[in-house]
Motif scaffolding. Sequence first.
Motif, PDB file in Angstrom:
ATOM      1  N   ILE A 710     -30.094  83.581  92.301  1.00 51.55           N
ATOM      2  CA  ILE A 710     -29.344  82.988  93.523  1.00 51.55           C
ATOM      3  C   ILE A 710     -30.408  81.659  93.619  1.00 51.55           C
ATOM      4  O   ILE A 710     -31.623  81.804  93.990  1.00 51.55           O
ATOM      5  N   LEU A 711     -29.651  80.499  93.350  1.00 51.36           N
ATOM      6  CA  LEU A 711     -30.529  79.179  93.342  1.00 51.36           C
ATOM      7  C   LEU A 711     -30.315  78.219  94.219  1.00 51.36           C
ATOM      8  O   LEU A 711     -29.070  77.622  94.334  1.00 51.36           O
ATOM      9  N   PRO A 712     -30.983  78.032  95.267  1.00 50.39           N
ATOM     10  CA  PRO A 712     -31.053  77.096  96.271  1.00 50.39           C
ATOM     11  C   PRO A 712     -31.055  75.659  95.764  1.00 50.39           C
ATOM     12  O   PRO A 712     -32.032  75.300  95.075  1.00 50.39           O
ATOM     13  N   ILE A 713     -30.288  74.638  96.096  1.00 51.64           N
ATOM     14  CA  ILE A 713     -30.561  73.245  95.749  1.00 51.64           C
ATOM     15  C   ILE A 713     -30.432  72.499  97.098  1.00 51.64           C
ATOM     16  O   ILE A 713     -29.694  72.707  97.958  1.00 51.64           O
ATOM     17  N   LEU A 728     -28.046  73.613 102.711  1.00 48.28           N
ATOM     18  CA  LEU A 728     -28.390  73.856 101.412  1.00 48.28           C
ATOM     19  C   LEU A 728     -27.351  74.579 100.783  1.00 48.28           C
ATOM     20  O   LEU A 728     -26.253  75.007 101.199  1.00 48.28           O
ATOM     21  N   THR A 729     -26.984  74.381  99.510  1.00 45.77           N
ATOM     22  CA  THR A 729     -26.182  74.873  98.477  1.00 45.77           C
ATOM     23  C   THR A 729     -26.716  75.824  97.575  1.00 45.77           C
ATOM     24  O   THR A 729     -27.956  75.546  97.087  1.00 45.77           O
ATOM     25  N   PHE A 730     -26.266  76.956  97.670  1.00 51.60           N
ATOM     26  CA  PHE A 730     -26.703  78.330  96.689  1.00 51.60           C
ATOM     27  C   PHE A 730     -25.802  78.287  95.730  1.00 51.60           C
ATOM     28  O   PHE A 730     -24.591  78.816  95.582  1.00 51.60           O
ATOM     29  N   PHE A 789     -24.737  76.597 105.129  1.00 53.96           N
ATOM     30  CA  PHE A 789     -25.042  77.075 103.841  1.00 53.96           C
ATOM     31  C   PHE A 789     -23.769  77.163 103.204  1.00 53.96           C
ATOM     32  O   PHE A 789     -22.653  77.481 103.454  1.00 53.96           O
ATOM     33  N   ARG A 790     -23.845  76.635 101.923  1.00 47.01           N
ATOM     34  CA  ARG A 790     -22.532  76.379 100.873  1.00 47.01           C
ATOM     35  C   ARG A 790     -22.874  77.168  99.718  1.00 47.01           C
ATOM     36  O   ARG A 790     -24.128  77.442  99.157  1.00 47.01           O
ATOM     37  N   PHE A 791     -21.952  77.882  99.158  1.00 43.68           N
ATOM     38  CA  PHE A 791     -21.961  78.795  98.224  1.00 43.68           C
ATOM     39  C   PHE A 791     -20.978  78.442  96.901  1.00 43.68           C
ATOM     40  O   PHE A 791     -19.737  78.357  97.202  1.00 43.68           O
ATOM     41  N   VAL A 792     -21.586  78.340  95.858  1.00 43.29           N
ATOM     42  CA  VAL A 792     -20.903  77.954  94.521  1.00 43.29           C
ATOM     43  C   VAL A 792     -21.263  79.276  93.493  1.00 43.29           C
ATOM     44  O   VAL A 792     -22.381  79.540  93.484  1.00 43.29           O
ATOM     45  N   GLY A 801     -24.661  70.924  86.360  1.00 45.88           N
ATOM     46  CA  GLY A 801     -25.945  69.986  86.183  1.00 45.88           C
ATOM     47  C   GLY A 801     -26.462  69.850  87.487  1.00 45.88           C
ATOM     48  O   GLY A 801     -26.952  70.680  88.199  1.00 45.88           O
ATOM     49  N   MET A 802     -26.789  68.616  88.061  1.00 42.74           N
ATOM     50  CA  MET A 802     -27.289  68.202  89.071  1.00 42.74           C
ATOM     51  C   MET A 802     -26.702  67.971  90.353  1.00 42.74           C
ATOM     52  O   MET A 802     -26.950  67.843  91.396  1.00 42.74           O
ATOM     53  N   SER A 803     -25.248  68.373  90.042  1.00 41.97           N
ATOM     54  CA  SER A 803     -24.227  68.113  91.208  1.00 41.97           C
ATOM     55  C   SER A 803     -24.004  69.679  91.773  1.00 41.97           C
ATOM     56  O   SER A 803     -24.737  70.446  91.214  1.00 41.97           O
TER      57      SER A 803
END
Length: 822
Positions: A710-713, A728-730, A789-792, A801-803
């Motif tokens: 689970i990677l937070p961006i 934050l996007t996870f 919190f947004r989840f993808v 990538g970086m998006s």
Amino acid sequence: MRKKCLVLLLLVFQLQLSQAQSFTKDDGGIKATVNGTEISIRLYTPSLVRIIKSPAGKTVIKESLSVIKQPEKTAFTSKQKGDNVSLATGKIKVDLNLKTATITFTTASNLALLPEKAAGTFTSFNDAGNATYTVEQTFSLEKEEAIYGLGQQQSGKLSQRNVKLNMIQGNTDDYVPFFVSTKGYGLFWDNYSPTAFEDKPEGTSFKSDVGDCIDYYFMYGGNIDGTIACMRDLTGQVPMFPLWTYGFWQSKERYKTQDELVGVVKKYRELGVPLDGIIQDWQYWGNNYLWNAMDFLNPEFPNPRKMIGDIHDQHAHLAISIWNSFGPHTLQYREMEPKKMLLNFETWPQSGLEKWPPDMNYPSGVKPYDPYNPEARAIYWKYLKKGLFSLGIDAWWMDSSEPDHLSFKPSDLDEKTYLGSFRKVRNAFPLMTVGGVAQNQRQTSSDKRVYILTRSAFAGQQRYGSNTWSGDVNSSWQSLRNQIPAGLNFTLTGIPYWNSDIGGFFAGAYNRSWNDGSGARNPLFQELYTRWAQFGAFTPMMRSHGTDVPREIYQFGKKGEPVYDAIEKAIHLRYLLLPYIYSTAWTVTNQQSSFMRALAMDFNDKNVQDINNEYMFGKSILVAPIVKAQYTPETIVKTDAESGWNKKDSKDPSKNNIVDFTQTRTTEVYLPGGTSWYDFWTNQQIQGGETGLQNTTLDMIPLYVKAGSILPIGPDVQYATEKKWDELTFRIYKGADGTFTLYEDENDNYNYEKGAFTTISFNWDNTRKTLTIGDRNGSFNGMLNERKFRFVIAKPGVGMGMSNGQAEKEITYSGKKVVIKF
């Protein structure tokens, strides 16, 4: 006949009694005297034991410089069977042979770990008039066993089997006499004198020039992480660093005016390239006779308070170069010299004149100080506090902390220090000098976390808020290749913070071999620097530095050009990952984890035991830096870190040629077995356990995320604290269960030690495709009470990538448990 039997029984009884009395037991362990050697086995915890051996009748009183732990009261049993005495806890068993004086370590369930091969030797040695010993102990390792650690060397090796090391601190080699094994144990040889380590089929040995006793610690953690946790329990835990220190740092040798220094920060802000730290290298104090005056005596820095204020006003921070030696005209020298607090051997700089090479008709008179002396450490801090800390300097760049020892003569080691000969305590110099600054700053203020960038380290230095860099390494591809195993082995000694000069330090050959004299526009250096920057983005400190060739991003071109864009992309990626990096820092502090992780730490895959060009950054991201030139020829640049710059021209076959940096290349990557992986850039899912070819471009190195991560961006920012993490996007990488804990605090003080921080746990159930966000634990001033919190879900064929990608779920989180079904 009856009388003979009685005599025989009496003899047997006396023999048994003699054996039973051949060792003694107390609450802390056992002691015995065997063949003229006194042996002490002292338990510190159920997993950690200290072994001390000394010649019988010699009183040994030793206070460790590295070890700060006191023995815990530990339950154990002991029994004797024949010539063997066993001491056992619930974790380990220690067997002492009363005939050979050798010790064997096993687990509590009798799984073999490490045996001594011999009893240990004591060879008489005259240490500057003091009668002592050269001490040696040999162990037997299994043939298939891999060991790691022993500090940082530039050999390119990862596993430390079949090596011979002359362990004495140097510019680019840092020695820590501690290794960990793939069998789940570690050994710390607690000695500070020059030491020979050798591993060969006949045995694995430590041999130290000076020692009143053999003194080592054996620890069993069950795995490498557990063993490192034991080492930190023994020698000290790791504090949190300020959030801003995980951003990008710019430096060079050296900014010559305060306007130039402030102008670099201003230029980065104008370009929109993130920056958090700027470093001022040497000679802001003036000439070499004023070496390390810790004061702005150079007329090119007329108003340092304004300079620092201008940097802070641009939301950047300043670190400044300080050394461990002083010129004869400094106040420090004049106070320390009459008190015999200076060491009399040749160090840098050799000449009082600044020109190169040194003119020895005018010797500088610079001398290192004695950091083993507590009064000397106090004097050092007194001037540092008055001249620099009071102005608002944010961090220290502690150069030459090994220290530089030029024109070495064995008699130099006879120099007297506060703790005896320099020989006796030589390798602990960085521990003592870094510790002096850290401890004094903590006593002065808790508002600003200690941050020390240092060139050398020794066991226990992790407790002092220091980040060690790999010294003045060459600007070459081979040097870049060497940095990965160097950093991993350093980390595997329990000291987690490490970095290197992005681009390498000595780069003069690239400068002189290029048509316009500007190495930053030389394609050979551009490619090397770009790949080093991408590697640097995945080390605990991302810091650009070097000599001859300027390193600021705008020296390499402009936006829209491949090299500039690739460097900028690496910096931006670093900032996007700050929530992941800062949360990883908390696991280092709170759970004894590590940033840079050799693959053997996380994967039970024999293929990874000696992979020296890949590693995990935290528990989720596998990094495979590009360490071979793909667009230009490799030019090996030879320099001498002790004597200085390479002044020879090198032939450059690409001179005046145009290099097309837009082409796609390939590189070979091995992904550890036992799990599946996701390409960070494309989300392609790959099963581990195989070697494959990976497409790369100049702006992209192979990065993989482990299934279950689970990677937070974080947000796109110009400096680390520009925006709060209110959105934050996870990214969720399905395929396995996973957890992640988001850590936050006040960013730059020690209130976290009083509980002023928060953690939020995220748990992914892969079977149910359910994410559970736990209750927020803790609080601190400035804490976000509500956020988005947004989840993808990472999906093969849908690159991010970086998006951040298209969010599948979005919630407002207010600190209470939430369960999300996908």
